[in-house]
Design a protein around this motif. Sequence first.
Motif, PDB file in Angstrom:
ATOM      1  N   VAL A   1     -26.001  23.052  14.976  1.00 19.04           N
ATOM      2  CA  VAL A   1     -26.284  22.858  16.401  1.00 19.04           C
ATOM      3  C   VAL A   1     -25.226  23.554  17.247  1.00 19.04           C
ATOM      4  O   VAL A   1     -24.032  23.542  16.935  1.00 19.04           O
ATOM      5  CB  VAL A   1     -26.310  21.358  16.725  1.00 19.04           C
ATOM      6  N   SER A   2     -25.665  24.184  18.336  1.00 14.21           N
ATOM      7  CA  SER A   2     -24.758  24.789  19.315  1.00 14.21           C
ATOM      8  C   SER A   2     -25.115  24.257  20.702  1.00 14.21           C
ATOM      9  O   SER A   2     -26.116  23.552  20.887  1.00 14.21           O
ATOM     10  CB  SER A   2     -24.863  26.314  19.289  1.00 14.21           C
ATOM     11  N   GLN A   3     -24.278  24.611  21.691  1.00 12.56           N
ATOM     12  CA  GLN A   3     -24.520  24.134  23.045  1.00 12.56           C
ATOM     13  C   GLN A   3     -25.863  24.609  23.602  1.00 12.56           C
ATOM     14  O   GLN A   3     -26.469  23.940  24.436  1.00 12.56           O
ATOM     15  CB  GLN A   3     -23.388  24.600  23.973  1.00 12.56           C
ATOM     16  N   SER A   4     -26.326  25.763  23.131  1.00 10.66           N
ATOM     17  CA  SER A   4     -27.607  26.283  23.618  1.00 10.66           C
ATOM     18  C   SER A   4     -28.789  25.436  23.155  1.00 10.66           C
ATOM     19  O   SER A   4     -29.885  25.543  23.701  1.00 10.66           O
ATOM     20  CB  SER A   4     -27.792  27.730  23.159  1.00 10.66           C
ATOM     21  N   ASP A   5     -28.564  24.568  22.147  1.00 11.37           N
ATOM     22  CA  ASP A   5     -29.645  23.706  21.650  1.00 11.37           C
ATOM     23  C   ASP A   5     -29.803  22.433  22.469  1.00 11.37           C
ATOM     24  O   ASP A   5     -30.758  21.685  22.274  1.00 11.37           O
ATOM     25  CB  ASP A   5     -29.388  23.333  20.182  1.00 11.37           C
ATOM     26  N   GLU A   6     -28.865  22.173  23.368  1.00 10.53           N
ATOM     27  CA  GLU A   6     -28.973  20.969  24.194  1.00 10.53           C
ATOM     28  C   GLU A   6     -30.142  21.111  25.166  1.00 10.53           C
ATOM     29  O   GLU A   6     -30.448  22.199  25.649  1.00 10.53           O
ATOM     30  CB  GLU A   6     -27.681  20.761  24.978  1.00 10.53           C
TER      31      GLU A   6
ATOM     32  N   GLN B   1     -41.170  14.019  26.833  1.00 12.34           N
ATOM     33  CA  GLN B   1     -40.004  14.792  26.423  1.00 12.34           C
ATOM     34  C   GLN B   1     -38.777  13.900  26.293  1.00 12.34           C
ATOM     35  O   GLN B   1     -38.661  12.867  26.959  1.00 12.34           O
ATOM     36  CB  GLN B   1     -39.735  15.924  27.404  1.00 12.34           C
ATOM     37  N   SER B   2     -37.866  14.314  25.397  1.00 11.06           N
ATOM     38  CA  SER B   2     -36.629  13.580  25.153  1.00 11.06           C
ATOM     39  C   SER B   2     -35.456  14.542  25.264  1.00 11.06           C
ATOM     40  O   SER B   2     -35.561  15.720  24.897  1.00 11.06           O
ATOM     41  CB  SER B   2     -36.630  12.934  23.758  1.00 11.06           C
ATOM     42  N   TRP B   3     -34.346  14.026  25.742  1.00  7.31           N
ATOM     43  CA  TRP B   3     -33.138  14.838  25.911  1.00  7.31           C
ATOM     44  C   TRP B   3     -32.265  14.739  24.665  1.00  7.31           C
ATOM     45  O   TRP B   3     -31.965  13.638  24.192  1.00  7.31           O
ATOM     46  CB  TRP B   3     -32.351  14.355  27.129  1.00  7.31           C
ATOM     47  N   MET B   4     -31.842  15.885  24.134  1.00  7.13           N
ATOM     48  CA  MET B   4     -30.872  15.901  23.040  1.00  7.13           C
ATOM     49  C   MET B   4     -29.558  16.455  23.575  1.00  7.13           C
ATOM     50  O   MET B   4     -29.500  17.589  24.055  1.00  7.13           O
ATOM     51  CB  MET B   4     -31.352  16.755  21.860  1.00  7.13           C
ATOM     52  N   ALA B   5     -28.510  15.631  23.506  1.00 10.73           N
ATOM     53  CA  ALA B   5     -27.191  16.039  23.993  1.00 10.73           C
ATOM     54  C   ALA B   5     -26.369  16.627  22.855  1.00 10.73           C
ATOM     55  O   ALA B   5     -26.502  16.218  21.693  1.00 10.73           O
ATOM     56  CB  ALA B   5     -26.466  14.856  24.609  1.00 10.73           C
ATOM     57  N   VAL B   6     -25.515  17.582  23.185  1.00  7.00           N
ATOM     58  CA  VAL B   6     -24.635  18.232  22.206  1.00  7.00           C
ATOM     59  C   VAL B   6     -23.207  18.099  22.717  1.00  7.00           C
ATOM     60  O   VAL B   6     -22.923  18.377  23.888  1.00  7.00           O
ATOM     61  CB  VAL B   6     -24.995  19.720  22.023  1.00  7.00           C
ATOM     62  N   LYS B   7     -22.299  17.662  21.850  1.00 11.19           N
ATOM     63  CA  LYS B   7     -20.884  17.544  22.219  1.00 11.19           C
ATOM     64  C   LYS B   7     -20.044  18.511  21.394  1.00 11.19           C
ATOM     65  O   LYS B   7     -20.410  18.877  20.267  1.00 11.19           O
ATOM     66  CB  LYS B   7     -20.384  16.114  22.023  1.00 11.19           C
ATOM     67  N   ALA B   8     -18.926  18.903  21.965  1.00 13.31           N
ATOM     68  CA  ALA B   8     -18.032  19.855  21.304  1.00 13.31           C
ATOM     69  C   ALA B   8     -17.407  19.214  20.071  1.00 13.31           C
ATOM     70  O   ALA B   8     -17.117  18.013  20.057  1.00 13.31           O
ATOM     71  CB  ALA B   8     -16.954  20.327  22.266  1.00 13.31           C
ATOM     72  N   ALA B   9     -17.213  20.025  19.036  1.00 18.16           N
ATOM     73  CA  ALA B   9     -16.583  19.535  17.815  1.00 18.16           C
ATOM     74  C   ALA B   9     -15.106  19.281  18.072  1.00 18.16           C
ATOM     75  O   ALA B   9     -14.430  20.080  18.725  1.00 18.16           O
ATOM     76  CB  ALA B   9     -16.772  20.546  16.682  1.00 18.16           C
ATOM     77  N   SER B  10     -14.601  18.153  17.596  1.00 17.68           N
ATOM     78  CA  SER B  10     -13.175  17.848  17.755  1.00 17.68           C
ATOM     79  C   SER B  10     -12.381  18.628  16.724  1.00 17.68           C
ATOM     80  O   SER B  10     -12.787  18.762  15.570  1.00 17.68           O
ATOM     81  CB  SER B  10     -12.929  16.349  17.571  1.00 17.68           C
ATOM     82  N   ARG B  11     -11.231  19.143  17.149  1.00 12.32           N
ATOM     83  CA  ARG B  11     -10.363  19.904  16.259  1.00 12.32           C
ATOM     84  C   ARG B  11      -9.357  18.961  15.623  1.00 12.32           C
ATOM     85  O   ARG B  11      -8.668  18.225  16.335  1.00 12.32           O
ATOM     86  CB  ARG B  11      -9.620  20.996  17.039  1.00 12.32           C
ATOM     87  N   PRO B  12      -9.218  18.990  14.280  1.00 10.78           N
ATOM     88  CA  PRO B  12      -8.237  18.126  13.621  1.00 10.78           C
ATOM     89  C   PRO B  12      -6.828  18.453  14.100  1.00 10.78           C
ATOM     90  O   PRO B  12      -6.475  19.613  14.269  1.00 10.78           O
ATOM     91  CB  PRO B  12      -8.403  18.467  12.126  1.00 10.78           C
ATOM     92  N   GLU B  13      -6.038  17.404  14.317  1.00 13.07           N
ATOM     93  CA  GLU B  13      -4.678  17.614  14.801  1.00 13.07           C
ATOM     94  C   GLU B  13      -3.840  18.398  13.808  1.00 13.07           C
ATOM     95  O   GLU B  13      -2.976  19.165  14.182  1.00 13.07           O
ATOM     96  CB  GLU B  13      -4.018  16.261  15.072  1.00 13.07           C
TER      97      GLU B  13
END
Length: 383
Positions: free
Chosen positions: A256-261, A275-287
């Motif tokens: 999934v990418s942001q363009s798929d939201e 219709q249903s909304w699919m939200a996309v969130k950014a992947a968290s970067r490991p510390e």
Amino acid sequence: MTTCVCHTAWVPLLTVSPSWLSPGASVTLSCRVKTLSSSWVFYWYRAVPDLPNKNYTYELLPDGISGTVEDSYILHGQTDTAGFACRAKGGNPEDLTGYSEPKFVWSEGSHPEASLTVSPRGEKLFYLQDVQLKCQGSSAAWRVRKFETIGYSTYLSDCSSWGTMTGSSCRFLSLWPQNAVFWCESGSGEFSSAVNLTLHNEDLLLVSPVHPVTEGASVTLSCRRRGETKLSDVIFYHHDKLIQNGSRGELKISAVSQSDEGFYKCEHSGEVSPQSWMAVKAASRPESSSFPLLLVVGTVSGIVFILLLLLLLLSRFRNSRGSDCLGPSEGSGNDPREFQHITYALVDLKHGEKKGEPGEPVGGAVYSAVKTGAPGTASRTVQ
């Protein structure tokens, strides 16, 4: 001494904006008191679930001990579902109101200590459908809460009012078309992420994630018809644009990418789902991923510093060696006083003579006439 009289009948009205959290957004709490007094001091609280008493306890926000004269309070950095309340003190003599009804801000993001899952999967439910909400986390005690708006009124209730709570699961039968927000609260005071479920009378629904999908993850959307478990020959749309038309009954997105939201819907046998909304969130970067980069940067910086230090020391050493070789007129001024403590010698090489035998030099001997004296003074000759 000031006497404070508590008027629990004076209940302020709290509003929160926005109700649903978005990344980086602030939350504004506003408190109103319906009295003639205008000199109120407002206190702001966080609502903590109190499961044994089926209520909430209230904790002052960290910087709210002294209260505010403003009737609004801005929260920064709020990321999880939470409840809030307010009180006011004022009047003459000073009066303290009761707590406002708790108001909530909801987050769709995951919480490490509490989570909510919906079965059957999807944010849209059929009318008269059996639904299960399950709370998960480290706590042993849970309750499921529902917030709904009917007409101009809002209602906050527990699962026991409209379903059956067994352990950490709540089961209920969707009885009428409605839109409501559900979430879990734990005995240790945690809130889960919230889900917004909508009941429909339609016979065809799109099955989509109830929580935001992380970038890079895989997701599957499907189409469900009332009373049927699996469909084929389903058409899928993204923002009303056809994206899949084939024999498959599912739409799979491997990464999934942001363009798929966005909004999705499905079509089967000429019938189209809501219709249903699919939200996309950014992947968290490991510390820990930043540690190698910091190590490399630190090492390179240290090497560069040492090289610069060596170059500086070498330059100073060369300058000091060069100044030692300079004559009196080089590297100094023209003030004669600078040379008062310098001894000058004039050396004349000549052949010496033996004593008693003038004119015959001694073999291998060298004689010199040395003239000493400061600049500008007479010199004397030393044999």
